[in-house]
Design an enzyme around this catalytic site. Structure first.
Site, PDB file in Angstrom:
ATOM      1  N   HIS A   7     -11.342  -1.385   0.437  1.00  0.00           N
ATOM      2  CA  HIS A   7     -11.403  -0.011  -0.077  1.00  0.00           C
ATOM      3  C   HIS A   7     -12.164   0.105  -1.385  1.00  0.00           C
ATOM      4  O   HIS A   7     -11.791   0.890  -2.267  1.00  0.00           O
ATOM      5  CB  HIS A   7      -9.999   0.578  -0.218  1.00  0.00           C
ATOM      6  N   HIS A  57       1.460   2.196   4.240  1.00  0.00           N
ATOM      7  CA  HIS A  57       0.567   3.354   4.286  1.00  0.00           C
ATOM      8  C   HIS A  57       0.611   4.009   5.667  1.00  0.00           C
ATOM      9  O   HIS A  57       0.764   3.335   6.681  1.00  0.00           O
ATOM     10  CB  HIS A  57      -0.852   2.871   3.979  1.00  0.00           C
ATOM     11  N   LYS A 103       2.381   9.470  -5.311  1.00  0.00           N
ATOM     12  CA  LYS A 103       0.967   9.117  -5.222  1.00  0.00           C
ATOM     13  C   LYS A 103       0.072  10.318  -5.542  1.00  0.00           C
ATOM     14  O   LYS A 103       0.370  11.435  -5.155  1.00  0.00           O
ATOM     15  CB  LYS A 103       0.666   8.602  -3.813  1.00  0.00           C
ATOM     16  N   ASP A 153      -0.231  -0.705  -4.951  1.00  0.00           N
ATOM     17  CA  ASP A 153      -1.505  -0.231  -5.497  1.00  0.00           C
ATOM     18  C   ASP A 153      -1.376   1.111  -6.204  1.00  0.00           C
ATOM     19  O   ASP A 153      -2.260   1.503  -6.964  1.00  0.00           O
ATOM     20  CB  ASP A 153      -2.578  -0.166  -4.413  1.00  0.00           C
ATOM     21  N   ASN A 154      -0.307   1.827  -5.960  1.00  0.00           N
ATOM     22  CA  ASN A 154      -0.021   3.098  -6.647  1.00  0.00           C
ATOM     23  C   ASN A 154       1.384   3.514  -6.249  1.00  0.00           C
ATOM     24  O   ASN A 154       2.093   2.779  -5.555  1.00  0.00           O
ATOM     25  CB  ASN A 154      -1.045   4.186  -6.303  1.00  0.00           C
ATOM     26  N   LYS A 198      -6.945  -5.063   3.001  1.00  0.00           N
ATOM     27  CA  LYS A 198      -7.637  -3.817   2.654  1.00  0.00           C
ATOM     28  C   LYS A 198      -8.541  -4.005   1.438  1.00  0.00           C
ATOM     29  O   LYS A 198      -8.084  -4.377   0.369  1.00  0.00           O
ATOM     30  CB  LYS A 198      -6.592  -2.727   2.395  1.00  0.00           C
ATOM     31  N   ASP A 223       0.844  -1.197   0.000  1.00  0.00           N
ATOM     32  CA  ASP A 223       0.000   0.000   0.000  1.00  0.00           C
ATOM     33  C   ASP A 223       0.882   1.251   0.000  1.00  0.00           C
ATOM     34  O   ASP A 223       1.588   1.511   0.979  1.00  0.00           O
ATOM     35  CB  ASP A 223      -0.902  -0.022   1.240  1.00  0.00           C
ATOM     36  N   ASP A 224       0.838   2.010  -1.090  1.00  0.00           N
ATOM     37  CA  ASP A 224       1.645   3.233  -1.241  1.00  0.00           C
ATOM     38  C   ASP A 224       3.144   2.934  -1.246  1.00  0.00           C
ATOM     39  O   ASP A 224       3.940   3.730  -0.733  1.00  0.00           O
ATOM     40  CB  ASP A 224       1.337   4.244  -0.132  1.00  0.00           C
ATOM     41  N   CYS A 257      -5.553   4.682  -4.182  1.00  0.00           N
ATOM     42  CA  CYS A 257      -5.891   3.324  -3.733  1.00  0.00           C
ATOM     43  C   CYS A 257      -7.118   2.715  -4.396  1.00  0.00           C
ATOM     44  O   CYS A 257      -7.020   1.700  -5.091  1.00  0.00           O
ATOM     45  CB  CYS A 257      -6.101   3.328  -2.217  1.00  0.00           C
TER      46      CYS A 257
END
Length: 487
Positions: free
Chosen positions: A175, A257, A345, A329-330, A173, A79-80, A119
């Site tokens: 989301h 994250h 991001k 995810d990004n 996650k 995540d991130d 995300c």
């Protein structure tokens, strides 16, 4: 005859660009029904005991008389996580031996992208195989309240694979919307354990609105241990089960994250919880906390956690027939190491959408390889559906293309444009060329083969190319849902 896969080449020990070499793992035909049914390559060997990278080439050798079945699929998201946050991608200060070994055992993608710059839109693109702008929920960048989500009627990677006989689970996650209308269990996953929102405090499990956000299925589940430990434990248990059919596990970590809390940081956790309960809406953003050192600690913890899940998979005896994919995810956040990319991001510059991506499938793909073919999230949806013997729903055509032929049959990757859209920015990649318009409103053109940092704007020198890419972007955009106007 020249191999189509000249842009997959044997890996070296550093994260620097490599000379082009032929891909040696082209094998057989891909899955279309209940079994893949082709001869397979042997598994990649483990890293040498001294921890250095084995640089030997791995020419293909068919395992005569053996056939691979449809793969189990372990799809892991950080995540991130920034593009160069892994040591195998060039991070000089972060050690990620388990993810580096995963890369050595498979293919490391240098030009892989997320489906969007934040995300939830990326998750929409992965779960549906379509541009986020195809669906109302995908227009939120990202989802921040309970007004939007992935509609249960929309086919997903999970629902389509489940229809083809797979067991499906999502751990971590989600989301993509909140209860009561949206949930993984309403969108094709047999099992769900994790959080619904975009962020949570790692110990208390309090989310952005101060709500408790850890669920098993659609019911709250109380566990106040460090979240990454819980997800690792759950995923390890899942992969070690005695499965009677192939399975898909989406393992979505929240690490690294924000908030910037590592395992054992109970005092920092307590302070953030105090602020959340006092009504501070910015507490989880942790704008006054974190550091490069703390971020490094979190990424290295993510690496250890993935290593534990992979060890559990190996103990289960399913490693050979399990396709493992790892990505972010990004692009990265405040403390990420993105060099030499610009942006992070939320931006459609390379640093916001180019992500580390690794694929391993011992039964079918040789290790020690690196690919510079441009690919992104919706492509993996199409690829996994083909490998799992599932077909897209005709009413919901995919925007991604399957890479199965490229990876397994030595077919040339399909030439097409990669498209992105976020509020205030647009981007499109065709081959080495990228069209970009940022919030300043100026059209820019970059040759990414020569200028990954996006500093040498070629718009004035290449007006016809710029016009062609811009027109392609506008054609695709015209078929998407418009953003709602601000009220």
């Amino acid at each position: 005859m020249t191999s189509h896969n000249s842009n997959i080449r044997p890996e070296r020990s550093s994260g620097t660009p490599l000379s082009r070499r032929a891909f040696t793992a082209a094998v057989g035909a891909t899955a279309a029904t209940a079994a893949v049914g082709v001869q397979t390559a042997g598994p990649a060997s483990a890293a040498p005991a001294n921890g250095t990278t084995d640089t030997r080439e791995r020419p293909f050798r068919a395992a005569r008389g053996r056939h691979s079945r449809r793969p189990n699929i372990l799809f892991i998201l950080g995540d991130d996580l920034g593009w160069a946050d892994l040591s195998s991608y060039g991070a000089p200060h972060i050690r990620t031996p388990h993810l580096d070994e995963l890369a050595r055992q498979g293919v490391r993608f240098t030009d892989a992208y997320s489906g969007s710059a934040t995300c939830s839109p990326t998750r929409f693109s992965l779960y549906t195989g379509r541009y986020p702008g195809r669906t109302k929920g995908g227009l939120a960048e990202p989802i921040a309240n309970k007004s939007a989500g992935l509609e249960p009627t929309h086919p997903t990677l999970a629902s389509l694979l489940r229809g083809a006989g797979y067991a499906t689970a999502l751990i971590g996650k989600w989301h993509c919307g909140y209860l009561p209308d949206h949930s993984p269990t309403k969108s094709g996953w047999d099992e769900f354990f994790g959080n619904f929102g975009g962020a949570l405090e790692y110990y208390s499990k309090l989310g952005l609105g101060g709500e408790y956000d850890l669920y098993e299925g659609d019911a709250e589940y109380k566990d106040l241990r460090y979240y990454t430990r819980i997800l690792t434990e759950r995923a390890s248990e899942y992969v070690q089960r005695d499965h009677d059919r192939p399975w898909l596990l989406n393992l979505n970590f929240t690490t690294p994250h924000w908030p910037w809390i590592a395992d054992g940081d109970t005092e920092a956790s307590a302070e953030i919880v105090r602020r959340i309960k006092a009504g501070d809406p910015s507490a989880l953003w942790h704008a006054d906390g974190g550091s490069v050192e703390k971020y490094t600690e979190m990424v290295e913890d993510l690496d250890r956690s993935v290593g534990q899940v992979l060890k559990a998979l190996k103990r289960s005896g399913q490693e050979e027939d399990t396709l493992v994919f790892f990505a972010s995810d990004n692009g990265g956040e405040r403390f990420s190491y993105n060099w030499p990319l610009s942006g992070n991001k939320s931006s459609l510059q390379e640093g916001g959408i180019r992500v580390p991506s690794v694929l391993r499938w011992p039964a079918r793909v040789d290790g020690h390889q690196v690919s510079d073919v441009p690919v992104y999230s919706p492509d993996w949806t199409a690829t996994l559906l083909e490998l799992g013997g599932a077909r897209p729903h005709p009413a919901y055509p995919l925007d991604g293309v399957s890479l199965a032929g490229y990876l397994l049959r030595d077919e040339a990757p399909k030439e097409r444009d990669l498209f992105w859209r976020v509020r205030g920015e647009r981007a499109l990649r065709r081959g080495d060329w990228k069209y970009y318009r940022g919030k300043g409103g100026a059209d820019q053109l970059f040759n990414l083969a020569d200028d990954r940092r996006e500093q040498a704007d070629r718009a004035a020198a290449e007006p016809e190319r710029l016009a062609s890419l811009r027109a392609s972007w506008e054609r695709t955009d015209s078929g998407l849902l418009p953003y709602p106007t601000a009220s």
